[in-house]
Write a protein that holds these residues in place. Structure first.
Motif, PDB file in Angstrom:
ATOM      1  N   ARG A   1      -5.125 -43.615  36.542  1.00 13.62           N
ATOM      2  CA  ARG A   1      -3.715 -43.928  36.740  1.00 13.62           C
ATOM      3  C   ARG A   1      -3.101 -42.863  37.637  1.00 13.62           C
ATOM      4  O   ARG A   1      -3.634 -41.759  37.785  1.00 13.62           O
ATOM      5  N   GLU A   2      -1.960 -43.169  38.223  1.00 12.90           N
ATOM      6  CA  GLU A   2      -1.344 -42.232  39.173  1.00 12.90           C
ATOM      7  C   GLU A   2      -0.896 -40.943  38.493  1.00 12.90           C
ATOM      8  O   GLU A   2      -0.797 -39.897  39.123  1.00 12.90           O
ATOM      9  N   TRP A   3      -0.653 -40.982  37.178  1.00  9.62           N
ATOM     10  CA  TRP A   3      -0.204 -39.787  36.467  1.00  9.62           C
ATOM     11  C   TRP A   3      -1.362 -38.919  35.990  1.00  9.62           C
ATOM     12  O   TRP A   3      -1.154 -37.809  35.522  1.00  9.62           O
ATOM     13  N   GLN A   4      -2.595 -39.408  36.102  1.00 12.30           N
ATOM     14  CA  GLN A   4      -3.748 -38.624  35.672  1.00 12.30           C
ATOM     15  C   GLN A   4      -4.142 -37.632  36.771  1.00 12.30           C
ATOM     16  O   GLN A   4      -4.278 -38.013  37.933  1.00 12.30           O
ATOM     17  N   LYS A   5      -4.326 -36.401  36.374  1.00 10.53           N
ATOM     18  CA  LYS A   5      -4.693 -35.366  37.332  1.00 10.53           C
ATOM     19  C   LYS A   5      -6.205 -35.290  37.473  1.00 10.53           C
ATOM     20  O   LYS A   5      -6.944 -35.642  36.567  1.00 10.53           O
ATOM     21  N   ALA A   6      -6.641 -34.803  38.619  1.00 10.31           N
ATOM     22  CA  ALA A   6      -8.067 -34.598  38.849  1.00 10.31           C
ATOM     23  C   ALA A   6      -8.556 -33.449  37.967  1.00 10.31           C
ATOM     24  O   ALA A   6      -7.778 -32.581  37.549  1.00 10.31           O
ATOM     25  N   HIS A   7      -9.841 -33.435  37.682  1.00 10.61           N
ATOM     26  CA  HIS A   7     -10.413 -32.402  36.821  1.00 10.61           C
ATOM     27  C   HIS A   7     -10.300 -31.026  37.453  1.00 10.61           C
ATOM     28  O   HIS A   7     -10.500 -30.864  38.653  1.00 10.61           O
ATOM     29  N   ARG A   8      -9.950 -30.052  36.632  1.00  8.44           N
ATOM     30  CA  ARG A   8      -9.972 -28.645  37.020  1.00  8.44           C
ATOM     31  C   ARG A   8     -10.854 -27.916  36.029  1.00  8.44           C
ATOM     32  O   ARG A   8     -10.827 -28.203  34.833  1.00  8.44           O
ATOM     33  N   VAL A   9     -11.608 -26.967  36.510  1.00  5.63           N
ATOM     34  CA  VAL A   9     -12.453 -26.170  35.636  1.00  5.63           C
ATOM     35  C   VAL A   9     -11.566 -25.345  34.715  1.00  5.63           C
ATOM     36  O   VAL A   9     -10.523 -24.838  35.125  1.00  5.63           O
ATOM     37  N   ASN A  10     -11.970 -25.212  33.459  1.00  8.29           N
ATOM     38  CA  ASN A  10     -11.213 -24.429  32.488  1.00  8.29           C
ATOM     39  C   ASN A  10     -11.192 -22.969  32.940  1.00  8.29           C
ATOM     40  O   ASN A  10     -12.234 -22.334  33.008  1.00  8.29           O
ATOM     41  N   PRO A  11     -10.024 -22.389  33.229  1.00 11.45           N
ATOM     42  CA  PRO A  11      -9.959 -21.029  33.755  1.00 11.45           C
ATOM     43  C   PRO A  11      -9.935 -19.929  32.694  1.00 11.45           C
ATOM     44  O   PRO A  11      -9.791 -18.759  33.027  1.00 11.45           O
ATOM     45  N   THR A  12     -10.079 -20.280  31.420  1.00 13.45           N
ATOM     46  CA  THR A  12     -10.030 -19.282  30.360  1.00 13.45           C
ATOM     47  C   THR A  12     -11.077 -18.194  30.598  1.00 13.45           C
ATOM     48  O   THR A  12     -12.233 -18.480  30.879  1.00 13.45           O
ATOM     49  N   GLY A  13     -10.667 -16.959  30.501  1.00 18.13           N
ATOM     50  CA  GLY A  13     -11.580 -15.835  30.678  1.00 18.13           C
ATOM     51  C   GLY A  13     -11.785 -15.435  32.129  1.00 18.13           C
ATOM     52  O   GLY A  13     -12.581 -14.546  32.430  1.00 18.13           O
ATOM     53  N   THR A  14     -11.076 -16.067  33.047  1.00 19.68           N
ATOM     54  CA  THR A  14     -11.197 -15.716  34.462  1.00 19.68           C
ATOM     55  C   THR A  14      -9.879 -15.132  34.953  1.00 19.68           C
ATOM     56  O   THR A  14      -8.878 -15.097  34.236  1.00 19.68           O
ATOM     57  N   ALA A  15      -9.864 -14.726  36.217  1.00 16.96           N
ATOM     58  CA  ALA A  15      -8.642 -14.186  36.810  1.00 16.96           C
ATOM     59  C   ALA A  15      -7.576 -15.263  36.965  1.00 16.96           C
ATOM     60  O   ALA A  15      -6.391 -14.954  37.091  1.00 16.96           O
ATOM     61  N   ASN A  16      -7.966 -16.536  36.938  1.00 17.50           N
ATOM     62  CA  ASN A  16      -7.009 -17.636  37.087  1.00 17.50           C
ATOM     63  C   ASN A  16      -6.416 -18.114  35.769  1.00 17.50           C
ATOM     64  O   ASN A  16      -5.659 -19.076  35.746  1.00 17.50           O
ATOM     65  N   ALA A  17      -6.756 -17.477  34.667  1.00 21.37           N
ATOM     66  CA  ALA A  17      -6.256 -17.882  33.357  1.00 21.37           C
ATOM     67  C   ALA A  17      -4.742 -17.673  33.280  1.00 21.37           C
ATOM     68  O   ALA A  17      -4.188 -16.799  33.945  1.00 21.37           O
TER      69      ALA A  17
ATOM     70  N   ALA B   1     -11.383 -38.289  32.616  1.00 19.97           N
ATOM     71  CA  ALA B   1     -10.511 -39.039  31.701  1.00 19.97           C
ATOM     72  C   ALA B   1     -11.114 -40.362  31.250  1.00 19.97           C
ATOM     73  O   ALA B   1     -11.059 -40.712  30.077  1.00 19.97           O
ATOM     74  N   GLY B   2     -11.703 -41.128  32.153  1.00 16.58           N
ATOM     75  CA  GLY B   2     -12.280 -42.419  31.788  1.00 16.58           C
ATOM     76  C   GLY B   2     -13.409 -42.275  30.789  1.00 16.58           C
ATOM     77  O   GLY B   2     -13.502 -43.025  29.810  1.00 16.58           O
ATOM     78  N   TRP B   3     -14.280 -41.315  31.023  1.00 19.06           N
ATOM     79  CA  TRP B   3     -15.399 -41.090  30.105  1.00 19.06           C
ATOM     80  C   TRP B   3     -14.914 -40.503  28.788  1.00 19.06           C
ATOM     81  O   TRP B   3     -15.496 -40.750  27.736  1.00 19.06           O
ATOM     82  N   HIS B   4     -13.860 -39.716  28.828  1.00 22.48           N
ATOM     83  CA  HIS B   4     -13.315 -39.145  27.596  1.00 22.48           C
ATOM     84  C   HIS B   4     -12.871 -40.258  26.652  1.00 22.48           C
ATOM     85  O   HIS B   4     -13.142 -40.225  25.451  1.00 22.48           O
ATOM     86  N   GLY B   5     -12.190 -41.264  27.197  1.00 18.52           N
ATOM     87  CA  GLY B   5     -11.765 -42.395  26.379  1.00 18.52           C
ATOM     88  C   GLY B   5     -12.940 -43.137  25.778  1.00 18.52           C
ATOM     89  O   GLY B   5     -12.912 -43.550  24.616  1.00 18.52           O
ATOM     90  N   TRP B   6     -14.004 -43.312  26.537  1.00 20.40           N
ATOM     91  CA  TRP B   6     -15.193 -44.003  26.026  1.00 20.40           C
ATOM     92  C   TRP B   6     -15.887 -43.158  24.959  1.00 20.40           C
ATOM     93  O   TRP B   6     -16.296 -43.677  23.920  1.00 20.40           O
TER      94      TRP B   6
END
Length: 131
Positions: free
Chosen positions: A88-104, A66-71
């Motif tokens: 910030r407390e409302w910002q979630k940690a990064h998750r890998v994009n699950p598109t195309g996987t069993a977790n999609a 998130a921080g680098w995205h803003g920059w």
């Protein structure tokens, strides 16, 4: 082998054009916890300083914290490497994009999902020509 991958594929770290641009104009700004390296240099079509990232592995835009995205998107002029950035407390940690996987995400009724599609209720009227 790595050079051949960079010549013939755009999704592996950086292309030859990006490598040349980085060598010619790039000033290293910092590196995130995922190993992505951020650069700036030159001007874009709007006169702003051009900013880019060289990914650590596959080029996946959701892998920018998130921080680098803003920059990267000129929301701030101070990079997370130059300040003590804390999410910030409302910002979630990064998750890998699950598109195309069993977790999609597969909504109920999707061909790829289990279960059956909910039955249509009376709150929907199908469109018919001439109505």
């Amino acid at each position: 082998m790595k050079l051949l991958l960079q010549i013939f594929t755009w999704w592996n770290e950086q292309t030859i054009g990006t490598r040349f641009h980085t060598w010619r104009h790039g000033q290293r700004v910092g590196q995130d916890e995922l190993g992505n390296v951020y650069y700036q240099g030159g001007k874009d079509s709007e006169g702003r300083t051009r900013r880019w990232v060289i990914y650590n592995g596959y080029a996946e835009a959701s892998a920018i914290p998130a921080g680098w995205h803003g920059w990267m998107h000129h929301r701030t002029d101070v990079s997370p490497a130059d300040e003590k950035y804390t999410p910030r407390e409302w910002q979630k940690a990064h998750r890998v994009n699950p598109t195309g996987t069993a977790n999609a995400y597969r909504p109920q009724g999707s061909i790829a999902a289990t279960g059956k599609r909910p039955r249509v209720t009376g709150d929907y009227d199908a469109w018919t020509p001439g109505s």
